[in-house]
Each structure stands twice: as structure tokens, then as C-alpha cells.
Design a protein around this motif. Structure first.
Motif, PDB file in Angstrom:
ATOM      1  N   ALA A   5       0.804  -1.222   0.000  1.00 28.10           N
ATOM      2  CA  ALA A   5       0.000   0.000   0.000  1.00 28.10           C
ATOM      3  C   ALA A   5       0.841   1.279   0.000  1.00 28.10           C
ATOM      4  N   MET A   6       2.143   1.141  -0.074  1.00 26.48           N
ATOM      5  CA  MET A   6       3.050   2.260   0.179  1.00 26.48           C
ATOM      6  C   MET A   6       2.761   3.472  -0.717  1.00 26.48           C
ATOM      7  N   GLU A   7       2.785   3.283  -2.021  1.00 28.12           N
ATOM      8  CA  GLU A   7       2.641   4.427  -2.926  1.00 28.12           C
ATOM      9  C   GLU A   7       1.269   5.081  -2.799  1.00 28.12           C
ATOM     10  N   HIS A   8       0.237   4.266  -2.721  1.00 30.95           N
ATOM     11  CA  HIS A   8      -1.119   4.815  -2.616  1.00 30.95           C
ATOM     12  C   HIS A   8      -1.270   5.652  -1.351  1.00 30.95           C
ATOM     13  N   LEU A   9      -0.812   5.130  -0.237  1.00 28.05           N
ATOM     14  CA  LEU A   9      -0.960   5.857   1.023  1.00 28.05           C
ATOM     15  C   LEU A   9      -0.107   7.122   1.039  1.00 28.05           C
ATOM     16  N   ALA A  10       1.079   7.050   0.469  1.00 30.33           N
ATOM     17  CA  ALA A  10       1.934   8.241   0.418  1.00 30.33           C
ATOM     18  C   ALA A  10       1.251   9.369  -0.347  1.00 30.33           C
ATOM     19  N   ASN A  11       0.587   9.021  -1.432  1.00 34.44           N
ATOM     20  CA  ASN A  11      -0.132  10.041  -2.197  1.00 34.44           C
ATOM     21  C   ASN A  11      -1.326  10.593  -1.433  1.00 34.44           C
ATOM     22  N   ALA A  35      14.520   2.312  -4.477  1.00 40.43           N
ATOM     23  CA  ALA A  35      14.064   2.990  -5.687  1.00 40.43           C
ATOM     24  C   ALA A  35      12.596   3.372  -5.567  1.00 40.43           C
ATOM     25  N   ARG A  36      11.791   2.504  -4.964  1.00 39.89           N
ATOM     26  CA  ARG A  36      10.370   2.824  -4.750  1.00 39.89           C
ATOM     27  C   ARG A  36      10.217   3.941  -3.725  1.00 39.89           C
ATOM     28  N   ILE A  37      10.950   3.829  -2.636  1.00 37.87           N
ATOM     29  CA  ILE A  37      10.828   4.818  -1.570  1.00 37.87           C
ATOM     30  C   ILE A  37      11.260   6.200  -2.061  1.00 37.87           C
ATOM     31  N   ALA A  38      12.289   6.233  -2.906  1.00 39.15           N
ATOM     32  CA  ALA A  38      12.807   7.518  -3.395  1.00 39.15           C
ATOM     33  C   ALA A  38      11.779   8.296  -4.200  1.00 39.15           C
ATOM     34  N   LYS A  39      10.786   7.608  -4.754  1.00 38.98           N
ATOM     35  CA  LYS A  39       9.775   8.273  -5.579  1.00 38.98           C
ATOM     36  C   LYS A  39       8.584   8.773  -4.778  1.00 38.98           C
ATOM     37  N   LEU A  40       8.549   8.487  -3.483  1.00 44.72           N
ATOM     38  CA  LEU A  40       7.387   8.881  -2.684  1.00 44.72           C
ATOM     39  C   LEU A  40       7.302  10.401  -2.568  1.00 44.72           C
ATOM     40  N   PRO A  41       6.084  10.945  -2.565  1.00 49.16           N
ATOM     41  CA  PRO A  41       5.908  12.404  -2.538  1.00 49.16           C
ATOM     42  C   PRO A  41       5.898  13.001  -1.132  1.00 49.16           C
ATOM     43  N   CYS A  42       6.330  12.231  -0.138  1.00 50.31           N
ATOM     44  CA  CYS A  42       6.302  12.719   1.241  1.00 50.31           C
ATOM     45  C   CYS A  42       7.632  12.409   1.920  1.00 50.31           C
ATOM     46  N   PRO A  43       7.924  13.072   3.039  1.00 51.59           N
ATOM     47  CA  PRO A  43       9.156  12.760   3.773  1.00 51.59           C
ATOM     48  C   PRO A  43       9.174  11.307   4.234  1.00 51.59           C
ATOM     49  N   VAL A  44      10.377  10.771   4.419  1.00 52.07           N
ATOM     50  CA  VAL A  44      10.593   9.382   4.814  1.00 52.07           C
ATOM     51  C   VAL A  44      11.308   9.341   6.151  1.00 52.07           C
ATOM     52  N   VAL A  45      10.822   8.475   7.058  1.00 52.47           N
ATOM     53  CA  VAL A  45      11.428   8.284   8.369  1.00 52.47           C
ATOM     54  C   VAL A  45      11.740   6.802   8.540  1.00 52.47           C
ATOM     55  N   GLY A  85      23.513  -2.273   3.491  1.00 51.03           N
ATOM     56  CA  GLY A  85      22.225  -1.645   3.733  1.00 51.03           C
ATOM     57  C   GLY A  85      22.349  -0.376   4.544  1.00 51.03           C
ATOM     58  N   PHE A  86      23.248  -0.372   5.513  1.00 47.62           N
ATOM     59  CA  PHE A  86      23.439   0.838   6.307  1.00 47.62           C
ATOM     60  C   PHE A  86      24.098   1.926   5.474  1.00 47.62           C
ATOM     61  N   GLU A  87      25.003   1.544   4.609  1.00 48.12           N
ATOM     62  CA  GLU A  87      25.608   2.527   3.703  1.00 48.12           C
ATOM     63  C   GLU A  87      24.542   3.127   2.781  1.00 48.12           C
ATOM     64  N   ALA A  88      23.601   2.297   2.348  1.00 51.39           N
ATOM     65  CA  ALA A  88      22.506   2.817   1.518  1.00 51.39           C
ATOM     66  C   ALA A  88      21.636   3.774   2.322  1.00 51.39           C
ATOM     67  N   LEU A  89      21.411   3.463   3.599  1.00 52.27           N
ATOM     68  CA  LEU A  89      20.650   4.371   4.459  1.00 52.27           C
ATOM     69  C   LEU A  89      21.355   5.714   4.562  1.00 52.27           C
ATOM     70  N   LEU A  90      22.658   5.695   4.816  1.00 54.57           N
ATOM     71  CA  LEU A  90      23.415   6.946   4.910  1.00 54.57           C
ATOM     72  C   LEU A  90      23.325   7.742   3.609  1.00 54.57           C
ATOM     73  N   ARG A  91      23.390   7.064   2.496  1.00 53.57           N
ATOM     74  CA  ARG A  91      23.324   7.751   1.200  1.00 53.57           C
ATOM     75  C   ARG A  91      21.970   8.428   1.012  1.00 53.57           C
ATOM     76  N   ASN A  92      20.907   7.740   1.375  1.00 50.94           N
ATOM     77  CA  ASN A  92      19.579   8.328   1.224  1.00 50.94           C
ATOM     78  C   ASN A  92      19.320   9.449   2.221  1.00 50.94           C
ATOM     79  N   VAL A  93      19.879   9.338   3.400  1.00 48.27           N
ATOM     80  CA  VAL A  93      19.798  10.439   4.357  1.00 48.27           C
ATOM     81  C   VAL A  93      20.477  11.670   3.779  1.00 48.27           C
ATOM     82  N   SER A  94      21.648  11.467   3.183  1.00 46.97           N
ATOM     83  CA  SER A  94      22.420  12.580   2.637  1.00 46.97           C
ATOM     84  C   SER A  94      21.797  13.162   1.368  1.00 46.97           C
TER      85      SER A  94
END
Length: 296
Positions: free
Chosen positions: A143-149, A172-182, A199-208
Motif C-alpha cells: 500500500a506504500m505508494e497509494h498511502l503516500a499520495n 528505488a520505490r521509496i525515493a519516488k514517494l511524494p512525502c518525507p521518509v522516516v 544496507g546501512f551505507e545505503a541508508l546513509l546515502r539516502n539520508v544525505s
């Protein structure tokens, strides 16, 4: 209070929150906020647990939580809908209604929710929705994309309970969401794997690069070093070095799905090792939560 018979099934029961709460050794700033806690009513008939759940919690009502906040010197809190209630947010909303200046909420909703109900939640202090990948009873990634919209126009965020070792499958899916991510609980993976875990390195990259937020919470769920949790220090420092303006602290009270709960005060004490300066703690405990959760 014991669970009524109707609330008991084969799911494992977890311990009640610990009575011992150590007072932190440092002075907390005015307006400090715990951004991650759950409340569970002692009236299981009025607020029943869902049958499809991963654990059976004991009562952890609002009065007990507010007393813990008082004892550790925190003035504000954020209630996160626990998976055991599914999408029945009524108890959390009832608590928010009684404490609108002090508390905010993160709800669990499905795709059928109406605009009127979303507006009611917003008026009571809900500022986000949670996607739960780890425990049964919550709303999953379908339900991620629908709820984000649905919630983007309200200014809400989407909060993920996910083990970041599997982030490559989702980022890649999360990066397209129209709302902030926590992201919950420092990425919710074994701390001994360290900051070079992909995975943690990917988290740091997306935070940055994408401004994701992270909750400096749940250290006891990641750590092999109880009760100091020192093996989580490197994770917290890496996140704070990357984007201190995107970090918030949470207790994860009442520490569900465990046989032996941690001391909430000692969890807060760990923040002193992660953020030794008053300015850092002001940002993590006050400024960042005020921005993310719309505290006035």
C-alpha cells in the motif's frame, strides 16, 4: 491487569515495561521529545487486539507512559500505532485528544480510509503513517505508494519499520514517494555488522541525498552489549555526521515483543555518548522533532 480470554492465543506474550527508570545524568533541554512510543489500553474489550499479530502485549496505558516521560525529564511524545491494533487507531487518537499540546501521533491506515477520517486524525495531531515490514498486524509495502499520495498534501511523512539489510530492494520505490521518509530504530539491523554493512551505507546515502529522517531508537534491539549498547555508537555517530538535522531520538517504550525490557532511562543516557554537546542534544531532542511533528 491480565489479558481477557478473548485476547489470548498462540502468539507469545511479552513482559510489561520495567518499573525501574534511571534518571539521566545530564540536563535535558526544555521541550525535549520522545519520538517513538506505543500505548496499549488495559480495556481489551473496548480496544481489542488483532488476531493476526506477532506478540501479545500487556497493558501500557497513557498514564504510565506520561509518568515515564516525567521521570526522565521529557515534555513531549510521539505515539506510534502498534501493530497489535492493526488499523484501529482509536485508542491512540483518544489519547491524543486528551493531550493535544504534548503529544503527536503516527497512524496505521489502509487504502480505504476516507478524507474526513484523515482530516480528523490531522486535527488530533497525527503527522505520519507507518509501514511495518517486520511484525504482523501492520500495513505492509503493497500500500506504500497509494498511502503516500493520500497523506502528502497533509504534510505527513511515511515511517518505515524495516531491516536496512534489505533496503536495496526498496530504495528505488521509496525515493519516488511524494512525502518525507522516516526510518525506525537506526535501521533495525545487527549493530555488530557495523557502518560498512551495505544496507546501512545505503541508508546513509539516502539520508544525505534525499533527506530521509532516522530515529535514534531501539538500540537494545540491535545490540549485543547489554545494557550499555556501546556497539550502536558507531551507527549513531555515522548518522549524526551525515545529517544531524534529520535525527530524532525515541525510547520505543514500552519495549514490546521482549521477555526482558530495558531501562528507558539508560536508553536516554546513551544519547549522551552519541551527542555529547548540549547543542547537539537540543537539535535531536527539540528542534528536529518540532519540525517533523509540527510542535508549536
Amino acid at each position: 491487569m491480565s489479558h481477557p480470554k478473548s485476547a489470548i492465543d498462540s502468539t507469545p506474550s511479552c513482559a510489561p515495561p520495567g518499573a525501574e527508570v534511571t534518571v539521566p545524568s545530564f540536563v535535558l533541554p526544555t521541550g525535549a521529545c520522545d519520538t517513538h512510543a506505543h500505548v496499549i489500553c488495559d480495556d481489551f474489550e473496548r480496544y481489542p487486539l488483532v488476531s493476526d499479530r506477532s506478540y501479545t502485549p500487556p497493558p501500557a496505558p497513557e498514564g504510565l507512559y506520561l509518568d515515564v516521560l516525567r521521570r526522565i525529564g521529557i515534555q513531549r511524545g510521539v505515539l506510534v500505532q502498534p501493530s497489535v491494533y492493526g488499523t484501529d487507531n482509536r485508542y491512540m487518537l483518544d489519547v491524543l485528544k486528551r493531550h493535544q499540546e504534548q503529544l503527536r501521533g503516527v497512524a496505521v491506515i489502509n487504502e480505504q480510509i476516507g478524507d474526513e477520517e484523515l482530516a480528523k486524525m490531522h486535527a488530533l495531531g497525527v503527522r505520519g503513517v507507518r509501514i511495518n515490514v517486520l511484525f504482523r498486524g501492520g500495513v505492509n509495502l503493497d500500500a506504500m505508494e497509494h498511502l503516500a499520495n493520500r497523506v502528502a498534501d497533509l504534510g505527513w511523512h511515511m515511517q518505515f519499520l524495516i531491516d536496512v539489510r534489505y533496503l536495496s530492494e526498496l530504495e528505488a520505490r521509496i525515493a519516488k514517494l511524494p512525502c518525507p521518509v522516516v526510518i525506525d530504530h537506526l535501521g533495525h539491523f545487527p549493530a555488530h555488522l557495523g557502518v560498512k554493512e551495505p544496507g546501512f551505507e545505503a541508508l546513509l546515502r539516502n539520508v544525505s541525498e534525499h533527506g530521509w529522517w532516522v530515529k535514534l531508537s531501539g538500540a537494545y534491539r540491535l545490540s549485543d552489549q547489554q545494557p550499555e549498547y556501546a556497539d550502536t555508537d558507531a551507527l549513531a555517530h555515522a548518522l549524526l555526521d551525515t545529517a544531524p538535522e534529520r535525527m530524532v531520538w525515541g525510547s520505543d517504550w514500552p519495549h514490546v515483543a521482549l521477555e526482558s525490557p530495558p531501562d528507558t532511562g539508560l536508553l536516554l543516557e546513551r544519547l549522551h555518548a552519541w551527542a555529547p554537546s548540549e547543542r547537539q542534544r537540543q537539535r535531536i531532542l527539540v528542534d528536529n522533532p518540532a519540525a517533523l511533528y509540527d510542535f508549536k
